[in-house]
Motif scaffolding. Structure first.
Motif, PDB file in Angstrom:
ATOM      1  N   GLY A  49     -10.069   3.490  -6.103  1.00 41.88           N
ATOM      2  CA  GLY A  49      -9.929   2.267  -6.307  1.00 41.88           C
ATOM      3  C   GLY A  49      -8.808   1.377  -5.731  1.00 41.88           C
ATOM      4  N   LEU A  50      -8.592   0.163  -6.609  1.00 43.74           N
ATOM      5  CA  LEU A  50      -7.510  -0.686  -6.254  1.00 43.74           C
ATOM      6  C   LEU A  50      -6.275   0.070  -6.531  1.00 43.74           C
ATOM      7  CD1 LEU A  50      -9.780  -2.787  -6.416  1.00 43.74           C
ATOM      8  CD2 LEU A  50      -8.048  -4.476  -6.994  1.00 43.74           C
ATOM      9  N   MET A  51      -6.096   0.862  -7.439  1.00 46.64           N
ATOM     10  CA  MET A  51      -4.886   1.542  -7.491  1.00 46.64           C
ATOM     11  C   MET A  51      -4.543   2.585  -6.353  1.00 46.64           C
ATOM     12  SD  MET A  51      -4.617   3.149 -11.244  1.00 46.64           S
ATOM     13  CE  MET A  51      -4.761   2.371 -12.879  1.00 46.64           C
ATOM     14  N   GLY A  52      -5.419   3.242  -5.972  1.00 40.58           N
ATOM     15  CA  GLY A  52      -5.130   4.157  -4.622  1.00 40.58           C
ATOM     16  C   GLY A  52      -4.860   3.264  -3.548  1.00 40.58           C
ATOM     17  N   ALA A  53      -5.547   2.108  -3.285  1.00 40.35           N
ATOM     18  CA  ALA A  53      -5.272   1.253  -2.121  1.00 40.35           C
ATOM     19  C   ALA A  53      -3.902   0.666  -2.121  1.00 40.35           C
ATOM     20  CB  ALA A  53      -6.433   0.222  -1.977  1.00 40.35           C
ATOM     21  N   LEU A  54      -3.415   0.343  -3.242  1.00 40.77           N
ATOM     22  CA  LEU A  54      -2.122  -0.358  -3.596  1.00 40.77           C
ATOM     23  C   LEU A  54      -1.118   0.577  -3.007  1.00 40.77           C
ATOM     24  CD1 LEU A  54      -0.235  -2.632  -4.795  1.00 40.77           C
ATOM     25  CD2 LEU A  54      -0.341  -0.941  -6.870  1.00 40.77           C
ATOM     26  N   ALA A  55      -1.222   1.838  -3.405  1.00 42.92           N
ATOM     27  CA  ALA A  55      -0.270   3.053  -3.320  1.00 42.92           C
ATOM     28  C   ALA A  55      -0.324   3.340  -1.716  1.00 42.92           C
ATOM     29  CB  ALA A  55      -0.589   4.182  -4.099  1.00 42.92           C
ATOM     30  N   ASP A  56      -1.555   3.424  -1.350  1.00 41.68           N
ATOM     31  CA  ASP A  56      -1.639   3.562   0.191  1.00 41.68           C
ATOM     32  C   ASP A  56      -0.871   2.549   1.127  1.00 41.68           C
ATOM     33  OD1 ASP A  56      -3.145   5.883  -0.109  1.00 41.68           O
ATOM     34  OD2 ASP A  56      -5.089   5.084   0.263  1.00 41.68           O
ATOM     35  N   GLY A  57      -1.300   1.394   0.612  1.00 37.86           N
ATOM     36  CA  GLY A  57      -0.560   0.377   1.593  1.00 37.86           C
ATOM     37  C   GLY A  57       1.100   0.442   1.402  1.00 37.86           C
TER      38      GLY A  57
END
Length: 198
Positions: A49-57
């Motif tokens: 979710g947003l958690m994973g996307a935040l970390a990826d970014g």
């Protein structure tokens, strides 16, 4: 006016991936902006979710990412092994304490019940005086319009003192929000108020 510099921010956001792709893209963009500003991310340690996307970014832009995840969630195989550092803690209370200990402020993105729990605890601790760190709310796509209206209702009816009306710092732009958080001036907390002010 003193302007803060942030070494790290605790970022609260959802672990879900809504059907609207703007939310996941937003989280990824926020991670990138924080990394570009040299601000490390402390977050829930998930890869979905947003958690994973935040970390990826953040990681994709060369930033520091510290994940803090309870044992039960880590054991469910949703922990993000790509984090710069992954801390596995005993439970949710330990997780939220770690967020507070490791960060210089709190930034909330769209999310669900867990995200709201984290936001309101950061705001409550600020009101009381457990911390004097800024509490930011990224109101992208009008997601938090009703929450901000409800917060105004609590202020207008006297459940939140006017001295604490500015605890939630909201903006629709991550760049503007970070600038406003950096300029935040601490209020008088409940612990420092006299009896006639309560």
């Amino acid at each position: 006016m003193t302007v803060r510099t942030f070494r790290r921010l605790a970022v609260y956001c959802g672990s879900a991936s809504p059907a609207d792709p703007r939310y996941v893209a937003l989280a990824r963009d926020v991670g990138g902006v924080l990394a570009q500003r040299g601000i490390g991310v402390v977050y829930g340690g998930g890869k979905r979710g947003l958690m994973g996307a935040l970390a990826d970014g953040a990681l994709g832009a060369g930033g520091e990412v510290i994940g803090v995840i309870p044992e039960a969630l880590a054991n469910a195989e949703i922990a993000n092994p790509a984090c710069t550092e992954l801390r596995v803690v005993t439970g949710m209370h330990a997780r939220k304490q770690a967020f507070a200990d490791l960060s210089d402020g709190f930034l909330t993105l769209p999310g669900g019940v867990g995200t709201m729990d984290e936001l309101w605890e950061a705001a409550s601790w600020s009101q009381l005086g457990y911390h004097a760190k800024p509490v930011g709310l990224l109101n992208a796509f009008g997601f938090f319009d009703h929450l901000l209206a409800f917060n105004r209702t609590m202020i207008d009816t006297g459940f939140v003192r006017e001295a604490h009306a500015g605890i939630l710092i909201a903006d629709s732009s991550i760049e503007a929000l970070l600038d406003r958080m950096a300029a935040h001036q601490p209020h008088t907390p409940v612990f420092a108020m006299s009896a006639n002010q309560l």
